[in-house]
Design an enzyme around this catalytic site. Structure first.
Site, PDB file in Angstrom:
ATOM      1  N   CYS A 284      42.042 -12.876  -1.026  1.00  0.00           N
ATOM      2  CA  CYS A 284      43.479 -12.901  -0.753  1.00  0.00           C
ATOM      3  C   CYS A 284      43.753 -12.358   0.651  1.00  0.00           C
ATOM      4  CB  CYS A 284      44.216 -12.075  -1.805  1.00  0.00           C
ATOM      5  SG  CYS A 284      45.997 -11.969  -1.535  1.00  0.00           S
TER       6      CYS A 284
ATOM      7  N   CYS B 236      46.733 -10.110   1.012  1.00  0.00           N
ATOM      8  CA  CYS B 236      46.504  -8.772   0.456  1.00  0.00           C
ATOM      9  C   CYS B 236      45.687  -7.900   1.400  1.00  0.00           C
ATOM     10  CB  CYS B 236      45.762  -8.856  -0.882  1.00  0.00           C
ATOM     11  SG  CYS B 236      46.491  -9.935  -2.118  1.00  0.00           S
ATOM     12  N   ASP B 237      44.581  -8.449   1.912  1.00  0.00           N
ATOM     13  CA  ASP B 237      43.570  -7.631   2.584  1.00  0.00           C
ATOM     14  C   ASP B 237      43.360  -7.945   4.058  1.00  0.00           C
ATOM     15  OD1 ASP B 237      42.998  -6.448   0.074  1.00  0.00           O
ATOM     16  OD2 ASP B 237      41.744  -8.168  -0.440  1.00  0.00           O
TER      17      ASP B 237
END
Length: 344
Positions: free
Chosen positions: A168, A171-172
């Site tokens: 993701c 996300c990261d």
């Protein structure tokens, strides 16, 4: 606000709900199968939130989870984009959510749903949910069964998940600012992720097993405009590291069969997700072209009394969006149970 202390400080102290003596929260307990207002299938962020909002609206509800509470979040080593926590282990975050939810309703782990019969709603028949523990009779059903990332199947992928291997970018991606990473894939998600990382200041390259992209033309044009390097006809055979983090990809050119090293600080696997739509399809719930459940803005599906929320519906697929959708689904269910529009 309740404790008048920073959540980060409480996390460090081990004094947040669910952290007592390192135990998983026990909470509300269980109820025997029987008559309820609402059955929620899936105990990720969407399902747990739906449970809280449903009970606070006066509904008798139960959350059923065939595996562990938390879904994909519980398997995520560190979450760094959930408001209120600069950094929190995914399992710990889901324990906190679970503890909260169990203050309101039972959350049954290890209880799988075997079959669902909708009943004739115009004649007042309930939804019959048959599980591994028994039979529930419900007025409404919320599906929050989630989705799973497709994996490469490369050697080292599982070993370095969360330690350089990511699924993701939203996300990261921020963690890799100024570092070198590879995006693996050739569809819309892969190119969107590559552009996102490039915008963050990440030194990104794309690895694609084909010689053309499947992504939409505007995304391809943007990748070309940003001059993001592309390795065509290439697959990742092995992911290597120093035991702590990824530092190299063994890649093979499918045309020449040559195997080379590609030093990286991380890699994002972007070859799609598969929604867990088995129950939805068995009921006749409509799906979108991408295979995810089709819902309206109120989380209603095409079937009255059936709602869906979280990763199952596609879209951004973040913890915060799942929570929002879960609350909306619960309130839509409450509204429909109180004033059944299908009887008008």
């Amino acid at each position: 606000m309740v404790y008048l202390k920073s959540a980060e400080d409480m996390l460090a102290e081990g004094s947040l709900p669910g952290m007592e003596e390192g135990k998983t929260p026990s909470g509300y307990g269980t109820i025997e199968p029987g008559e309820v207002d609402l059955v929620i299938v899936g105990a990720g962020p969407a399902g747990l939130t739906a449970g809280i909002y449903a009970v606070r609206a006066g509904l008798k509800a139960v959350v059923l989870e065939k595996h562990i509470v938390g879904g994909q979040v519980a398997l995520t080593p560190i979450v760094e984009n959930y408001p209120g926590f600069v950094s929190v282990p995914g399992k710990q975050l889901m324990d906190i959510m679970s503890e909260h939810a169990r203050e309101y309703l039972p959350v049954h782990e290890g209880e799988s749903v075997d079959a669902i019969q909708m009943g004739n709603m115009k004649e007042g028949e309930t939804i019959i949910v048959t599980t591994s523990r028994g039979v529930y009779s419900a007025k409404a059903l919320i599906l929050t069964t989630g989705a799973t990332y497709r994996k490469l199947g490369a050697v080292g992928e599982d070993t370095y998940f969360g330690r350089g291997i990511n699924y993701c970018a939203s996300c990261d991606g921020y963690l890799y600012k100024g570092k070198s990473v590879a995006i693996i894939g050739g569809g819309n998600t892969a190119l969107t992720d590559a552009l996102h990382l490039k915008n963050l200041g990440v030194n990104v390259s794309i690895i694609h097993r084909g010689d053309t992209f499947r992504a939409q033309k505007p995304l391809q044009d943007s990748v070309n405009h940003e001059q993001i390097p592309i390795l065509w006809n290439t697959i990742v055979e092995e992911i290597e590291g120093d035991g702590r983090r990824v530092n190299n990809l063994k890649i093979r050119n499918l045309m020449t069969r040559a195997v080379t090293d590609m030093p990286v600080d991380g890699a994002f696997v972007a070859i799609g997700q598969e929604a867990s739509t088995g129950l939805a399809k068995s009921l006749g719930v409509k799906l979108k072209e991408d295979g995810f459940v089709k819902v309206e803005s109120d989380m209603r599906t095409n079937l009255p009394r059936v709602y869906a929320a979280g990763d199952l519906t596609g879209g951004l697929q973040q913890i915060v969006t799942a929570i929002g959708e879960g609350s909306i689904a619960a309130m839509s269910a409450f509204e429909d149970i109180s004033h059944p529009y299908w009887k008008k």
